[in-house]
Design a protein around this motif. Structure first.
Motif, short mmCIF file in Angstrom:
data_model
loop_
_atom_site.label_atom_id
_atom_site.label_comp_id
_atom_site.label_asym_id
_atom_site.label_seq_id
_atom_site.Cartn_x
_atom_site.Cartn_y
_atom_site.Cartn_z
N SER A 1 0.68 -1.32 -0.10
CA SER A 1 -0.01 -0.01 -0.24
C SER A 1 0.46 1.11 0.14
O SER A 1 0.25 2.20 -0.26
N ASN A 2 2.07 1.14 -0.20
CA ASN A 2 3.33 2.84 0.02
C ASN A 2 2.99 3.06 -1.49
O ASN A 2 3.69 3.66 -2.01
N LYS A 3 2.28 1.70 -2.21
CA LYS A 3 2.40 2.11 -3.87
C LYS A 3 1.19 2.20 -3.90
O LYS A 3 0.59 1.83 -4.09
N SER A 4 1.43 3.12 -5.45
CA SER A 4 -0.20 3.36 -6.38
C SER A 4 -1.21 2.30 -6.41
O SER A 4 -0.39 1.15 -6.83
N TYR A 5 -1.53 2.61 -5.67
CA TYR A 5 -3.70 1.46 -6.86
C TYR A 5 -3.04 1.21 -8.46
O TYR A 5 -2.64 0.67 -8.51
N GLU A 6 -2.49 2.28 -9.07
CA GLU A 6 -2.73 2.30 -10.45
C GLU A 6 -1.12 1.42 -10.75
O GLU A 6 -1.03 1.12 -11.99
N SER A 7 -0.43 2.02 -10.43
CA SER A 7 1.37 1.12 -10.45
C SER A 7 1.29 -0.41 -10.21
O SER A 7 1.98 -0.75 -11.32
N LEU A 8 0.60 -0.41 -8.95
CA LEU A 8 -0.07 -2.57 -8.92
C LEU A 8 -0.77 -2.55 -9.96
O LEU A 8 -0.36 -4.31 -10.08
N MET A 9 -1.78 -2.68 -9.84
CA MET A 9 -3.01 -3.09 -10.63
C MET A 9 -3.26 -2.91 -12.46
O MET A 9 -3.51 -3.88 -12.66
N TRP A 10 -2.54 -1.84 -12.50
CA TRP A 10 -2.77 -1.63 -14.38
C TRP A 10 -1.94 -1.07 -15.34
O TRP A 10 -0.97 -0.99 -13.92
N THR A 11 -1.90 -1.76 -16.01
CA THR A 11 -0.79 -1.27 -17.09
C THR A 11 -1.38 -0.94 -18.75
O THR A 11 -2.47 -2.38 -19.08
N ARG A 12 -1.17 -0.22 -19.39
CA ARG A 12 -1.29 0.27 -20.80
C ARG A 12 -3.31 -0.33 -20.29
O ARG A 12 -3.94 -0.71 -21.36
N GLY A 13 -3.80 0.18 -19.43
CA GLY A 13 -4.97 0.14 -19.75
C GLY A 13 -5.60 -1.04 -19.67
O GLY A 13 -7.41 -1.41 -19.63
N LYS A 14 -4.99 -1.74 -19.09
CA LYS A 14 -5.51 -3.67 -18.42
C LYS A 14 -4.88 -3.67 -17.09
O LYS A 14 -3.25 -3.56 -16.99
N PRO A 15 -5.71 -4.66 -16.81
CA PRO A 15 -5.08 -5.21 -15.22
C PRO A 15 -3.68 -5.81 -15.91
O PRO A 15 -4.06 -6.59 -16.60
N LYS A 16 -2.60 -5.64 -14.30
CA LYS A 16 -1.49 -6.44 -15.10
C LYS A 16 -1.50 -7.77 -14.98
O LYS A 16 -2.25 -8.28 -14.61
N ALA A 17 -0.73 -8.96 -15.88
CA ALA A 17 -0.55 -9.86 -16.03
C ALA A 17 -1.02 -10.27 -14.66
O ALA A 17 -1.87 -11.78 -13.97
N SER A 18 0.17 -9.91 -13.25
CA SER A 18 0.32 -10.93 -12.05
C SER A 18 -0.79 -10.40 -11.42
O SER A 18 -1.66 -11.27 -10.52
N PHE A 19 -1.87 -10.01 -11.62
CA PHE A 19 -3.25 -9.61 -10.67
C PHE A 19 -4.39 -9.95 -11.81
O PHE A 19 -5.53 -10.34 -10.78
N LEU A 20 -4.61 -10.80 -13.21
CA LEU A 20 -5.58 -10.62 -13.97
C LEU A 20 -6.07 -11.77 -13.89
O LEU A 20 -7.29 -11.42 -13.48
N ARG A 21 -5.71 -13.30 -12.91
CA ARG A 21 -6.64 -14.43 -12.11
C ARG A 21 -7.61 -13.77 -11.61
O ARG A 21 -8.22 -14.49 -11.11
N TYR A 22 -6.97 -13.57 -10.64
CA TYR A 22 -7.35 -12.87 -9.20
C TYR A 22 -8.86 -11.61 -9.86
O TYR A 22 -9.88 -12.31 -9.19
#
Length: 857
Positions: free
Chosen positions: A142-163
């Motif tokens: 939570s020290n990092k922004s939600y957008e930087s952890l969850m999103w990339t190029r308008g889509k959820p990052k692969a590391s979080f996509l299945r969740y």
């Protein structure tokens, strides 16, 4: 954990997750009887990760102390009952209700959300909010922004996509089932930015807090624990609208649910779509994979597939499949953009293929190996080394060479106050040295065996004592992969380490990190760049390289082919041996919960036997026992007579008047047995067995070969009952017992032949209360006039590949019957081989008493 109902006709969370990875898996997952999965709990890492997930899930329940778990009401856990119970809880007239493991169903969908948290707003015009919370042991910060952890190029990052896909499916079903609520989607994850507080330390599952009475609004504040709630409504909305190939989630999920129905009706309604993901499919080793592969390729070959190429990319697999190249033997150097000499057609900037083995070259070498092995399987293994580049690196090394290996864990739930989720704990250290004469020494080791103290400081103290002298005396420190470097760097950066470890040691250990005066050499990196050997499947894992490397080197065979290794756990140990084909064979180990055991093998008449041996002398482990057994038969049963002479017969009669004792009642020609009314004749003796064995009712589950053998034993031969006890002896007690009776190990002796007083006079029998036990047995035998039989035996732990063995060499009785032996337990009795397991012992007793009964009549 609430029992799961049978819900095979629905698309569930589990089936949805499988379908996300490959829709064809629905065909197999709905018929596990035909298509078993190869995923097992035997994988230690997989089991550890699963356990961590359960621990974190239970921890998250504790964050909602007033939560209610569904399925604990006592009703049958059917789909209908669970769904009804969940609906009833959510409709409670309270401001807030939290439900664990609730059940939601809508038409073809059924799921069990981890947590449902229903909150009624103060504004009566606003629909109540139903928070659907999926608990995942995925790291968050939570020290990092939600957008930087969850999103990339308008889509959820692969590391979080299945969740996100998982919670999106659940949210969809919840909205369909409860349209009156505003459903929101949440992930609850361990937060690296938080530290464990003393009052929140937990090694339990919060059972005492769940379902407690009290304030309905009680929810622990977000900063009180190490779990963080993350709202993912925006990510769920994105994947819901464009789930797969432009199709929405509702359309895709409905098609999967329909496919399940088709499968249950015998239709295979999902086409096989093979690709790179098939290499890690849980059905890879079974007929399900073969069915997919053959259907998609029209090729029935399943060996050496392109899927098994080292580090093969998804793009490359797709390219080969389009070219209808399915096996390694179908490929040539041109497929890897190499020339006939194995060099790249185009050289990337900064990469010299004459000094560094590229990925394409490694894959091509792997293909060459498989082609060579298929045509000349006995050909000696060869290797490829970028010799000049490797020697250039080696010239920077200084002897002695120091090799270190760390064992660590990184739990989702910290074990100690002040630590964060996934903080690493190093608990074991092994340190070896190699001098210029190639002599290997086990220089030092450390193992933390205490659960209640943080091992970090003791570990770092031991590490400094082990490798600190390199800074002044010289040498080179080595690791395999950067795990040790990363672990040491993380530990030294910890505020706890900086506060408790001396500045001198912190500074000294820092010199072994990158940028220090003596940075560790990564041997894995060197092997990846400069070395390939046949038989390694192109892998650079040390476990995959070790054996083929020895096979390919006469010098290594000479160095490690004699009993010259000495360490803290071994003496004059020989690492390398050869099998019948002249290839390397290494001593096998069994890794248990608390120890690593050295294992030897032996071929016996009963098959291959594996057994642990003493590391110090190479001898098999033996544990000594004094075996005592009593035997009863229908001929002169003293215990039976005691009951017939006025004893309490109620318990005795009840043992016969049971549904299981059909044989007894049939033999007595009575609907119920009363021991006081029986006459002393041949038939009544059949009811004098303490517990009758109804062989017919035991035939449902055993293997057919065992069933056939048991059926050969007539009922009249089964008139016996036994009790067997084993008393553990110290080695000195076993020797004293053997000396007193002239070495009669394994010989069965009645109690009357044993001079108890003389035996107990030896001081060695005063050390573990064995004297009290023997006196008790002696007194008991004198009172009931039953004479137990004793034998001194040695217990040797062992492992067999198959639990059923032929009777050869075990028991003449079994050999005559042709009855296979079921290995029961985990021992070989070297004193009495006929007592190696329960079945052979009982069959032996049956034979003895059948002869006794015959003679008695």
């Amino acid at each position: 954990m609430t029992p799961r109902p049978v819900a095979g006709q629905y698309l569930t969370k589990t089936l949805f997750r499988k379908a996300v990875t490959c829709p064809r898996k629905l065909v197999y997952a709905t018929r596990p009887d035909l298509y078993p999965s190869q995923v097992t709990s035997g994988d230690g890492l997989a089991q550890y990760l699963a356990d961590e997930g359960v621990r974190f899930g239970n921890y998250c329940k504790g964050m909602f102390p007033q939560g209610v778990e569904v399925g604990l009401s006592g009703t049958a856990p059917t789909v209908e009952n669970l769904v009804a119970e969940t609906a009833g809880l959510l409709k409670r007239d309270t401001k807030r209700i939290t439900v664990f493991e609730g059940a939601i169903r809508h038409e073809k969908f059924f799921l069990r959300p981890d947590i449902l948290d229903r909150v009624t707003n103060e504004d009566s015009n606003t629909a109540p909010e139903l928070r659907l919370i999926e608990v995942k042991a995925k790291s968050w910060n939570s020290n990092k922004s939600y957008e930087s952890l969850m999103w990339t190029r308008g889509k959820p990052k692969a590391s979080f996509l299945r969740y996100v896909q998982d919670v999106a499916f659940q949210a969809m079903v919840a909205k369909l089932s409860y349209p009156e609520y505003k459903v929101s989607s949440w992930l609850m994850m361990p937060d690296r930015a938080k530290v464990m507080r003393p009052e929140m330390l937990c090694d339990t599952n919060f059972d005492e807090q769940v379902n407690s009475e009290g304030d309905e609004n009680l929810v622990l504040a977000d900063n009180q624990g190490i779990a963080t709630l993350v709202n993912v409504d925006d990510a769920v909305a994105q994947v819901t609208g464009d789930f797969i190939d432009g199709r929405g989630l509702s359309e895709v999920a409905s098609s999967w649910a329909d496919a399940i129905q088709g499968q249950l009706q015998g239709d295979v309604s999902i086409d096989a779509n093979i690709g790179a993901r098939c290499s890690s499919c849980e059905y890879r080793d079974g007929k399900a994979f073969k069915m997919c592969w053959e259907e998609a390729t029209k090729d029935d070959s399943h060996a050496d597939l392109i899927l098994d190429l080292h580090a093969i990319s998804e793009k490359k697999v797709k390219h080969f499949l389009q070219q209808k190249k399915y096996q390694m033997v179908d490929l040539t150097y041109e497929d890897f953009e190499l020339n006939s000499g194995g060099m790249p057609n185009e050289v990337r900037k900064g990469v010299d293929p004459k000094k560094i083995i590229t990925r394409a070259q490694r894959q091509f070498y792997q293909i060459c190996t498989r082609k060579r092995e298929s045509t000349c399987p006995s050909e000696r293994r060869s290797y490829i080394v970028r010799k000049d580049a490797l020697q250039s690196e080696m010239r920077t090394w200084k002897y002695p060479l120091h090799f270190i290996d760390f064992e660590t864990i990184a739990p989702a739930l910290p074990h100690f106050s002040g630590d964060s989720p996934y903080d690493s704990y190093a608990f074991q250290l092994s340190h070896h040295t190699l001098d210029e004469d190639h002599e290997v020494k086990h220089s030092s080791e450390f193992l933390n065996t205490r659960y209640d103290t943080r091992p970090s400081i003791e570990f770092l103290d031991a590490l400094y004592e082990s490798i600190g002298p390199i800074l002044t005396e010289g040498g080179t420190l080595m690791q395999w992969s950067p795990h040790e470097t990363r672990t040491l760097q993380t530990m030294l950066a910890s505020p706890i380490t900086q506060a408790e470890l001396s500045p001198e040691k912190c500074a000294g250990l820092s010199q072994f990190l990158q940028g220090g005066s003596s940075p560790m050499v990564d041997l894995h990196q060197l092997a990846s760049r400069h070395y390939y050997v046949d038989g390694s499947s192109a892998s650079t894992s040390i476990k995959r390289l070790l054996k083929p490397t020895i096979d390919a080197s006469d010098e290594l065979k000479r160095l490690y082919g004699s009993p010259t290794y000495n360490g803290h756990n071994f003496t004059n140990f020989q690492w390398y041996q050869e099998d019948a084909d002249g290839n390397a064979k290494f001593t096998e180990f069994i890794v248990g919960r608390n120890a690593t055991v050295l294992v030897a093998k032996r071929e016996s008449a009963a098959g291959l036997v594996k057994y642990p041996i003493n590391r110090a002398n190479g001898h098999p482990f033996q544990i000594h026992y004094l075996k005592m057994y009593r035997l009863w038969s229908g001929v002169d049963d003293q215990a039976f007579r005691w009951y017939s002479q006025g004893g309490n017969t109620q318990a005795w009669n009840e043992s016969f008047n049971t549904e299981e004792n059909l044989v007894c009642r049939d033999a007595c020609n009575m609907t119920a047995c009363d021991i006081r009314k029986l006459k002393w004749n041949r038939i009544s003796m059949m009811c004098s067995v303490a517990r009758w064995y109804d062989w017919g009712r035991m035939m449902d589950r055993p293997r057919k070969d065992i069933m056939a053998a048991l059926r050969q034993i007539s009922l009249e031969d089964a008139l016996f009952s036994t009790s067997v006890s084993f008393l553990s002896l110290l080695p000195g007690q076993a020797n004293a017992f053997a000396d007193l009776y002239k070495g009669k190990r394994g010989v069965e002796m009645p109690l009357t032949d044993i001079n108890i007083e003389a035996l107990l006079a030896d001081p060695v029998f005063q050390t573990n209360s064995i004297n009290k036990w023997l006196r008790l047995v002696s007194k008991s035998a004198a009172n009931d006039q039953r004479d137990p039989i004793f034998a001194l035996v040695a217990y040797r732990p062992f492992i067999y590949p198959d639990p059923v063995i032929p009777p050869v060499s075990l028991s003449p009785t079994l050999a005559r019957l042709g009855a296979p032996v079921l290995r029961i337990g985990d021992s070989l009795f070297t004193g009495d081989p006929n007592s190696a397991n329960g079945l052979s012992h009982h069959v032996k007793s049956i034979s003895q008493f059948s002869r006794s009964l015959c003679c008695a009549e």
